[in-house]
Design an enzyme around this catalytic site. Structure first.
Site, mmCIF file in Angstrom:
data_model
loop_
_atom_site.group_PDB
_atom_site.id
_atom_site.type_symbol
_atom_site.label_atom_id
_atom_site.label_comp_id
_atom_site.label_asym_id
_atom_site.label_seq_id
_atom_site.Cartn_x
_atom_site.Cartn_y
_atom_site.Cartn_z
ATOM 1 N N SER A 1 0.879 -1.163 0.000
ATOM 2 C CA SER A 1 0.000 0.000 0.000
ATOM 3 C C SER A 1 0.918 1.215 0.000
ATOM 4 O O SER A 1 1.800 1.325 0.859
ATOM 5 C CB SER A 1 -0.894 -0.010 1.235
ATOM 6 O OG SER A 1 -1.867 1.004 1.128
ATOM 7 N N GLU A 2 0.730 2.127 -0.958
ATOM 8 C CA GLU A 2 1.760 3.137 -1.188
ATOM 9 C C GLU A 2 1.886 4.178 -0.074
ATOM 10 O O GLU A 2 2.805 4.971 -0.066
ATOM 11 C CB GLU A 2 1.585 3.818 -2.555
ATOM 12 C CG GLU A 2 0.332 4.654 -2.724
ATOM 13 C CD GLU A 2 -0.802 3.862 -3.356
ATOM 14 O OE1 GLU A 2 -0.808 2.628 -3.242
ATOM 15 O OE2 GLU A 2 -1.706 4.499 -3.939
ATOM 16 N N ASN A 3 0.957 4.156 0.885
ATOM 17 C CA ASN A 3 1.137 5.044 2.030
ATOM 18 C C ASN A 3 2.104 4.447 3.056
ATOM 19 O O ASN A 3 2.372 5.081 4.076
ATOM 20 C CB ASN A 3 -0.203 5.370 2.691
ATOM 21 C CG ASN A 3 -0.924 4.144 3.185
ATOM 22 O OD1 ASN A 3 -0.964 3.130 2.490
ATOM 23 N ND2 ASN A 3 -1.476 4.207 4.368
ATOM 24 N N SER B 1 8.468 4.142 -0.132
ATOM 25 C CA SER B 1 7.391 3.445 -0.817
ATOM 26 C C SER B 1 7.488 3.647 -2.324
ATOM 27 O O SER B 1 7.358 2.700 -3.106
ATOM 28 C CB SER B 1 6.052 3.972 -0.302
ATOM 29 O OG SER B 1 4.993 3.378 -1.010
#
Lengths: 231, 217
Positions: B45-47, B87
């Protein structure tokens, strides 16, 4: 090296109309709630805010928006905020939308003394307008400049008097890069401890990047999308 | 015709053991529910999560643990947390094997538009531009036609682009298609859907070579 300030009022001293301010956080996760509330009370205006998102209508940076204190937003995603959309479409609010990875790297670069870098993100789109294009390994890249700010305001879970910070869960997000890129970086933490209480092996932001630190109060930590499994 | 879950199930068949996968918001998120039994796949998840797990049990949700759609999530055993620069280093540095995302339009050259409708909807690109610019393997999950009945698989995108020549495969409620030189090559039909119907719903050039099998869901 004691960077502890008495309270949020002292922490935001020197923030003036027209300044550029970075705010850590992803959605409402890991945002500096105390400082945002204090800036609303202080009423500083014409701010350029660099933040991945713009909060929701009644929380986070949405509070500064509603109060018309923001002149320009530099963000990657601004959905979930009707007032934002209204101000943007009516032209009251200037908005610079940039790819999320480029935003993160531009802040990191700003703090790391790298004035610009090439990235493939945004090539062939309106994000690339006016930017230098260069081919590396057969692939086009665009030149993105770094970002810095008069103040960076970050939120951490734990911090010590030297400004060493540890974040929790996904509340880390943009906070470490923004902490690096502020001329003055303010850290608000849930738990403020004495030097030596944090294990040096697990510091996320070394204290050198932080100028002011204080323990925040009454964290609401609002959840934007409560998704659960039923038992 | 497939529903959203059907599209997610079909995309799940594209997963391979050991892959790191980034799922976008909407239909792509559902793919996580249909990982084939015995297969090990890690979701990014890119967060800032590698090893994202299911939604939390009621009462265990944590404001400090969300996915890129701002939904409360949990971590799987062996998960890792990191900042946004790290990320996107994973994404830009091509350490992710598969990206699945939604789209408003895809062109026959593999261009994608999914972040802006001028004058109407301006939410921003989030991480989509970084993802499509660097991912080696991009699958788009979308409906074949919009609410007005117009094709979303076009000769040229009409909306502002998110990325150019990047989409590899598309799974819709009607078909599985891949982008090849010259257009959309039809690979599979949804159950009960004819090639003629898919052709009618595809504005861009549809390449039909030989017998087109029906999807197995």
């Amino acid at each position: 090296m004691n960077k502890v300030v008495h309270d949020v009022q002292e922490a935001i001293q020197g923030i003036e109309n027209g300044m550029t301010i970075m705010f850590g956080g992803f959605g409402l996760c890991g945002i500096p709630e105390n400082c945002i509330a204090a800036l609303v009370r202080a009423g500083v205006r014409d701010l350029t805010c660099i933040s991945n998102n713009a909060g929701v209508d009644d929380f986070g940076l949405g509070l500064l928006l509603k109060n018309k204190q923001i002149k320009k937003m530099i963000s990657s995603y601004v959905g979930e905020n009707d007032e934002f959309e209204r101000q943007m479409l009516s032209g009251e609010l200037e908005v610079d939308l940039i790819p999320q990875g480029s935003l993160a790297e531009r802040c990191r670069a700003g703090g790391a003394g790298i004035p610009a870098f090439f990235t493939p993100a945004g090539y062939g789109t309106e994000v690339a307008h006016g930017k230098e294009v260069r081919i590396f390994n057969g692939k086009p890249h665009i030149l993105e400049s770094s970002l810095t700010a008069d103040f960076a305001i970050v939120k951490a879970w734990k911090g010590d008097h030297f400004g060493n910070l540890i974040y929790k869960g996904t509340a880390r997000n943009f906070n470490p890069m923004m902490a690096m890129a502020g001329k003055i970086t303010i850290a608000e933490v849930e738990i403020l401890v004495e030097p030596g209480d944090l294990d040096p092996n697990f510091i996320h932001t070394p204290g050198i990047f932080v100028q002011r630190i204080f323990q925040g109060e009454k964290y609401e930590k609002r959840i934007e999308q409560r998704t659960i499994r039923k038992r | 015709m497939l529903d959203k879950i059907g599209i997610a199930k079909r995309i799940a068949q594209e997963l391979r053991d050991g892959w790191y996968v980034n799922l976008g918001i909407g239909i792509p998120t559902l793919v996580a529910n249909y990982v084939p039994a015995g297969m090990k796949v890690e979701f990014q998840s890119e967060n800032g999560i590698l090893g994202m797990g299911a939604f939390p049990w009621e009462g265990e949700e944590d404001a400090d643990m969300i996915n890129a759609g701002k939904q409360t999530v949990t971590l799987k055993k062996g998960a890792a947390l990191f900042d946004s620069a790290n990320s996107f280093a994973m994404i830009r540095g091509q350490h992710i094997q598969l990206t699945v995302l939604g789209a408003m339009e895809v062109s026959e050259k593999g261009d994608i538009a999914n972040w802006k409708i001028p004058g109407k909807m301006v939410k921003g690109m989030g991480g989509a531009m970084d993802l499509v610019a660097s991912a080696e393997n991009i699958i788009v999950a979308m409906m074949h036609v919009n609410k007005a009945g117009e094709s979303k698989l076009l000769k040229e995108c009409t909306l502002p682009l998110t990325g150019t020549r990047c989409v590899k495969k598309i799974v819709t409620e009607l078909a599985v298609l891949e982008i090849v030189e010259g257009g959309f090559r039809l690979l599979e039909r949804a159950p009960g859907i004819s090639v003629e119907h898919i052709d009618k719903c595809t504005e861009g050039n549809l390449i039909i070579a030989g017998e087109i099998p029906e999807m197995k869901i």
